[in-house]
Scaffold this motif. Structure first.
Motif, PDB file in Angstrom:
ATOM      1  N   TYR A   1       2.469   0.852   4.224  1.00 38.77           N
ATOM      2  CA  TYR A   1       0.866   0.612   4.339  1.00 38.77           C
ATOM      3  C   TYR A   1       0.557   0.232   3.043  1.00 38.77           C
ATOM      4  O   TYR A   1       1.172   0.268   1.973  1.00 38.77           O
ATOM      5  N   ILE A   2      -0.710  -0.086   2.772  1.00 37.56           N
ATOM      6  CA  ILE A   2      -1.196  -1.025   1.864  1.00 37.56           C
ATOM      7  C   ILE A   2      -2.850  -0.361   1.477  1.00 37.56           C
ATOM      8  O   ILE A   2      -3.553   0.207   2.077  1.00 37.56           O
ATOM      9  N   ILE A  16       0.562  -2.190   7.015  1.00 40.58           N
ATOM     10  CA  ILE A  16       1.004  -3.572   6.870  1.00 40.58           C
ATOM     11  C   ILE A  16       1.505  -4.204   8.358  1.00 40.58           C
ATOM     12  O   ILE A  16       2.544  -3.574   8.802  1.00 40.58           O
ATOM     13  N   GLU A  55       4.048  -6.061   9.180  1.00 39.71           N
ATOM     14  CA  GLU A  55       4.973  -6.713   8.562  1.00 39.71           C
ATOM     15  C   GLU A  55       5.483  -8.137   9.260  1.00 39.71           C
ATOM     16  O   GLU A  55       5.861  -9.181   8.856  1.00 39.71           O
TER      17      GLU A  55
END
Length: 273
Positions: A211-212, A224, A226
């Protein structure tokens, strides 16, 4: 049998019914008939209701914290700052979308009690140190930043149950605590995709793996992707599939799995065997 007498009860082992017995039997039959009439009426009513219910659509509800929500009902989950909806018996929640903040140079974004999104509040400056709304500084007395002004605080500090050498002053606070104090127990409030980390003089929110932070605020974090960001290790013959907090490598049709990140052709695998 003596002349002039008629035997009414040839079976001496059986007691002949009296008039009272006969009336009781008649009353019993009448009671049964009345009960049958009532049961028939109830059965007819049940059949009518059943035929009405057959035309109804059965909806699945959601029960959350003792409250019942109907299908497609929406509500605000204030504890986690999410908008939730009941969909076919399952609860689906999405984090509230906070508008980007563009605070002026003399203010800072801060969390206000009872609100999920940060707001701009005037900052305070003391001796080159910048304080946000609610933060405190210990000088000759304790002062708290309120509306851009340092206000004197007269609250008494609690007695500490540790030796003086283990006293530490938390960041932006006035009252000392014992070393090893659990700052996470009293804040900050971290979202569902972030977790509280306890440090020597403070606690902070940090995003979980995968997570961001949203708008630079680690109290609220989003997944996120990916796959889209090419932050994955899926090798040839695989397809990257994004999942909450992680991803998965699926084999391309016609290929079989070698490990979590690789797939190979079936014929090649058979020859190698």
């Amino acid at each position: 049998m003596p002349n002039g007498y008629i035997t009414q009860c040839p079976n001496l082992n059986r007691t002949c019914p009296t008039c009272s017995d006969f009336l009781s039997l008649v009353q019993g039959i009448m009671d049964l008939q009345e009960l049958l009439a009532k049961m028939t009426a109830k059965l007819n009513y049940a059949e009518t209701r059943l035929s009405q219910l057959e035309n109804c659509h059965c909806e699945k509800t959601c029960q959350v914290s003792g409250l019942l929500y109907r299908d497609q009902d929406s509500w605000v989950d204030g504890d986690h700052c999410r908008n939730c909806t009941c969909k076919s018996g399952a609860v689906e929640c999405r984090r509230m979308s906070c508008p980007p903040l563009n605070c002026s140079p003399d203010s800072l974004p801060v969390h206000i009690a009872g609100q999920c999104c940060k707001v701009c509040r005037p900052k305070c400056i003391y001796g080159g140190k910048v304080l946000a709304e609610g933060q405190r500084i210990l000088t000759k007395s304790c002062r708290e930043c309120r509306g851009g002004v340092l206000v004197k605080i007269t609250e008494a500090c609690p007695t500490l149950n540790c030796s003086e050498k283990d006293h530490i002053l938390p960041e932006n606070q006035c009252c000392r605590v014992c070393r090893g104090h659990n700052f996470c127990a009293e804040g900050p409030k971290c979202g569902e995709n972030s977790e509280c980390k306890n440090w020597n003089t403070k606690a902070t929110c940090e995003c979980k793996n995968g997570y961001i932070s949203v708008q630079g605020d680690s109290a609220y974090c989003e997944d996120i992707d990916e796959c889209a960001a090419k932050m994955h290790y899926c090798h040839a013959n695989t397809v990257c599939v994004n999942l909450p907090g992680l991803y998965r490598c699926d084999c391309v049709p016609g290929y079989i799995r070698v490990d979590d990140f690789s797939c190979t052709d079936k014929e090649i695998k058979a020859l190698s065997d």
